[in-house]
Design a protein around this motif. Structure first.
Motif, PDB file in Angstrom:
ATOM      1  N   TYR A 178     -11.272  -2.678  -3.367  1.00  0.00           N
ATOM      2  CA  TYR A 178     -10.285  -3.524  -2.700  1.00  0.00           C
ATOM      3  C   TYR A 178     -10.610  -3.612  -1.207  1.00  0.00           C
ATOM      4  CZ  TYR A 178      -7.737  -3.230  -7.078  1.00  0.00           C
ATOM      5  OH  TYR A 178      -7.371  -3.320  -8.408  1.00  0.00           O
ATOM      6  N   PRO A 179     -11.626  -4.417  -0.853  1.00  0.00           N
ATOM      7  CA  PRO A 179     -12.094  -4.487   0.535  1.00  0.00           C
ATOM      8  C   PRO A 179     -11.083  -5.097   1.501  1.00  0.00           C
ATOM      9  CG  PRO A 179     -13.179  -6.145  -0.823  1.00  0.00           C
ATOM     10  CD  PRO A 179     -12.431  -5.256  -1.757  1.00  0.00           C
ATOM     11  N   GLU A 238      -0.203  -7.214  -3.096  1.00  0.00           N
ATOM     12  CA  GLU A 238       1.206  -6.904  -2.857  1.00  0.00           C
ATOM     13  C   GLU A 238       1.907  -6.413  -4.115  1.00  0.00           C
ATOM     14  OE1 GLU A 238       5.285  -9.055  -1.165  1.00  0.00           O
ATOM     15  OE2 GLU A 238       3.351 -10.105  -1.078  1.00  0.00           O
ATOM     16  N   ASP A 239       1.560  -6.995  -5.276  1.00  0.00           N
ATOM     17  CA  ASP A 239       2.252  -6.598  -6.497  1.00  0.00           C
ATOM     18  C   ASP A 239       1.935  -5.150  -6.872  1.00  0.00           C
ATOM     19  OD1 ASP A 239      -0.405  -7.385  -7.080  1.00  0.00           O
ATOM     20  OD2 ASP A 239       0.087  -7.714  -9.185  1.00  0.00           O
ATOM     21  N   ASN A 255      -2.321   0.474   3.853  1.00  0.00           N
ATOM     22  CA  ASN A 255      -2.854  -0.489   2.895  1.00  0.00           C
ATOM     23  C   ASN A 255      -3.998  -1.316   3.481  1.00  0.00           C
ATOM     24  OD1 ASN A 255      -3.235  -1.890   0.515  1.00  0.00           O
ATOM     25  ND2 ASN A 255      -1.698  -3.443   1.017  1.00  0.00           N
ATOM     26  N   LYS A 256      -5.062  -0.626   3.857  1.00  0.00           N
ATOM     27  CA  LYS A 256      -6.245  -1.309   4.371  1.00  0.00           C
ATOM     28  C   LYS A 256      -7.460  -0.397   4.219  1.00  0.00           C
ATOM     29  CE  LYS A 256      -5.263   0.096   9.165  1.00  0.00           C
ATOM     30  NZ  LYS A 256      -5.067  -0.402  10.548  1.00  0.00           N
ATOM     31  N   VAL A 257      -8.607  -0.978   4.474  1.00  0.00           N
ATOM     32  CA  VAL A 257      -9.842  -0.193   4.492  1.00  0.00           C
ATOM     33  C   VAL A 257      -9.901   0.555   5.811  1.00  0.00           C
ATOM     34  CG1 VAL A 257     -12.354  -0.325   4.529  1.00  0.00           C
ATOM     35  CG2 VAL A 257     -11.058  -1.795   2.974  1.00  0.00           C
ATOM     36  N   ALA A 258     -10.125   1.866   5.740  1.00  0.00           N
ATOM     37  CA  ALA A 258     -10.113   2.652   6.971  1.00  0.00           C
ATOM     38  C   ALA A 258     -10.837   3.973   6.778  1.00  0.00           C
ATOM     39  CB  ALA A 258      -8.675   2.915   7.410  1.00  0.00           C
ATOM     40  N   LYS A 305       3.921  -2.929  -4.396  1.00  0.00           N
ATOM     41  CA  LYS A 305       5.345  -2.929  -4.748  1.00  0.00           C
ATOM     42  C   LYS A 305       5.601  -2.034  -5.960  1.00  0.00           C
ATOM     43  CE  LYS A 305       7.191  -5.742  -1.703  1.00  0.00           C
ATOM     44  NZ  LYS A 305       8.192  -5.214  -0.722  1.00  0.00           N
ATOM     45  N   GLU A 306       4.730  -2.126  -6.956  1.00  0.00           N
ATOM     46  CA  GLU A 306       4.879  -1.281  -8.148  1.00  0.00           C
ATOM     47  C   GLU A 306       4.781   0.193  -7.772  1.00  0.00           C
ATOM     48  OE1 GLU A 306       2.687  -0.369 -12.459  1.00  0.00           O
ATOM     49  OE2 GLU A 306       1.931  -1.979 -11.159  1.00  0.00           O
ATOM     50  N   PHE A 307       3.815   0.513  -6.933  1.00  0.00           N
ATOM     51  CA  PHE A 307       3.640   1.906  -6.525  1.00  0.00           C
ATOM     52  C   PHE A 307       4.850   2.393  -5.734  1.00  0.00           C
ATOM     53  CE2 PHE A 307       1.876   5.065  -3.437  1.00  0.00           C
ATOM     54  CZ  PHE A 307       1.593   6.069  -4.358  1.00  0.00           C
ATOM     55  N   GLU A 308       5.345   1.570  -4.811  1.00  0.00           N
ATOM     56  CA  GLU A 308       6.518   1.956  -4.016  1.00  0.00           C
ATOM     57  C   GLU A 308       7.731   2.193  -4.907  1.00  0.00           C
ATOM     58  OE1 GLU A 308       5.655  -0.208   0.306  1.00  0.00           O
ATOM     59  OE2 GLU A 308       6.707  -1.319  -1.262  1.00  0.00           O
ATOM     60  N   ASN A 309       7.921   1.334  -5.876  1.00  0.00           N
ATOM     61  CA  ASN A 309       9.050   1.495  -6.799  1.00  0.00           C
ATOM     62  C   ASN A 309       8.938   2.796  -7.582  1.00  0.00           C
ATOM     63  OD1 ASN A 309      10.239  -0.920  -6.045  1.00  0.00           O
ATOM     64  ND2 ASN A 309       9.226  -2.103  -7.664  1.00  0.00           N
ATOM     65  N   LYS A 310       7.728   3.132  -7.991  1.00  0.00           N
ATOM     66  CA  LYS A 310       7.517   4.332  -8.802  1.00  0.00           C
ATOM     67  C   LYS A 310       7.693   5.614  -7.997  1.00  0.00           C
ATOM     68  CE  LYS A 310       4.425   2.295 -12.297  1.00  0.00           C
ATOM     69  NZ  LYS A 310       5.207   2.671 -13.506  1.00  0.00           N
ATOM     70  N   ILE A 311       7.331   5.595  -6.698  1.00  0.00           N
ATOM     71  CA  ILE A 311       7.455   6.820  -5.896  1.00  0.00           C
ATOM     72  C   ILE A 311       8.779   6.865  -5.125  1.00  0.00           C
ATOM     73  CG2 ILE A 311       4.958   7.050  -5.670  1.00  0.00           C
ATOM     74  CD1 ILE A 311       5.249   6.153  -2.724  1.00  0.00           C
TER      75      ILE A 311
END
Length: 395
Positions: free
Chosen positions: A102-103, A108-109, A125-128, A112-118
């Motif tokens: 995921y460069p 977003e989806d 949310n970037k390359v770093a 959002k799914e991850f945020e809902n689950k945790i």
């Protein structure tokens, strides 16, 4: 049979660009050769004595007239250039379809799914770079309690969190949730917990990193050895890379020298099969941070331990040194590079001065190991055991 393999992966110590390096943006990459050139020549006498400088096409490394071991290099067949891809191929699992990367950060989806689950937001949310992103977002993380999510050119979903803000147990739980999400068509090689400590401006990552990997897609040399009743001992992050599959005993390490120490401890014991070690600092501390001097020193530090490793080898032991990809610190990129990997083989029963040539796949290493251990298998690859074994007994 008491024959035993000591397989040490010098993480990211590539030795020159592969023919398809241009497809990965890695033209000119040559981790070992470029480091040596940049520091005015690096001496690695113990690996050179085995045949490091005699490998076909290697640059800026001293060759010797009478190598004490066998030597060569392997090309990568798998699509990719990361830790999981390289290690899996060494063990016989070739990836024809790349793992997802995921460069531009995660869609977003997915976030959002991850945020809902945790049950909380994330930041990043970037390359770093792992060290840079905690400098950038560590203070916000402490104020909000939001975990820092980031990725790289590798197939990874990384979560950084201060151990006093998100305790390790909760961080590992978040990683487990992400692991369950990134499977099938969304498969990612590793979910990585990246805990850190300290005050703002003084953050440091801790040794409590934990990788949550996928199972290899194919049966590996580790599975075959375990089924045969052999010891499969994992030192460093090997256990994580193979998701514990095929492993009989494992220990994690603090740094390269601790990895050597742990390897030696296992070598002193009465085991048979394989001691499989990954030394990650070459990659993690120096390759990704473009620290040429640090990388050169780490190589010399390891080479200085070689006599000690050899002194603990039994008559039937076989030492194999290799890598899993490149990570050239002399280039602008801080990512892995698509390179050949070295193969050095040493032991009392190994023919000296044998050039095994340029192998078509990293998996020739795994195929050879099973051949040397007399383990029947359907592993991908071509064994070079008959080229290097100096003995009249059956391989």
């Amino acid at each position: 049979m008491k024959r035993r393999i000591i397989l040490i992966v010098l993480d990211s110590v590539g030795i020159g660009e592969l023919p398809d390096a241009k497809d990965y943006g890695d033209v000119g990459s040559d981790t070992l050769g470029n480091i040596s050139r940049a520091v005015g020549g690096i001496r690695l006498p113990n690996m050179e004595n085995i045949g490091l400088g005699n490998i076909t096409g290697i640059k800026n490394i001293v060759d010797v007239e009478q190598p004490t071991g066998a030597f060569g290099k392997c090309a990568e067949l798998s699509i990719g250039k990361d830790t999981v891809t390289g290690h899996w191929e060494i063990a016989g699992s070739v990836l024809r379809k790349p793992l997802n990367t995921y460069p531009n950060g995660f869609p977003e989806d997915i976030i959002k799914e991850f945020e809902n689950k945790i049950g909380r937001k994330i930041i990043g949310n970037k390359v770093a770079s792992g060290t840079e992103i905690i400098k950038e977002l560590g203070e916000e993380h402490i104020k909000t309690g939001y975990p820092i999510v980031y990725t790289s050119a590798d197939s990874v979903f990384q979560i950084a969190a201060h151990e006093e803000i998100i305790p390790l147990e909760k961080l590992y739980k978040m990683c487990s949730i992400a692991r369950e999400m990134f499977i099938g068509e969304k498969a990612i090689g590793r979910i990585i917990a990246r805990p850190f400590i300290g005050k703002v401006g003084e953050f440091t990552r801790t040794p409590n990193r934990k990788d949550f990997a996928l199972d290899p897609f194919d049966k590996t040399m580790l599975d075959y050895m375990k089924e045969k009743g052999l010891d499969v001992i994992a030192v460093g992050k090997i256990e994580d890379i193979y998701n514990k599959r095929g492993i009989t005993e494992a220990v994690h390490i603090k740094n390269n020298m601790d990895g050597v120490d742990k390897t030696l401890e296992f070598m002193k014991k009465d085991n048979r099969g394989i001691i499989f070690t990954n030394l990650v600092e070459f990659d993690m501390l120096y390759g990704h941070r473009n620290d040429v001097q640090g990388y050169a020193q780490a190589l010399m530090d390891f080479d200085n331990r070689m006599p000690e490793i050899i002194s603990f080898m039994r008559d039937e032991d076989i030492l194999i040194l290799t890598a899993d990809h490149g990570c050239d610190p002399t280039t602008v990129s801080t990512d892995h590079s698509r390179e050949y990997i070295p193969v050095l083989i040493y032991g009392k029963r190994i023919k000296s001065g044998i050039n095994i040539g340029i192998r078509k796949s990293y998996s020739d290493i795994g195929k050879t190991i099973l051949h040397l251990l007399n383990v029947e298998n359907d592993l991908y690859g071509e064994s070079f055991a008959n080229k290097i074994w100096n003995g009249i007994d059956y391989l």
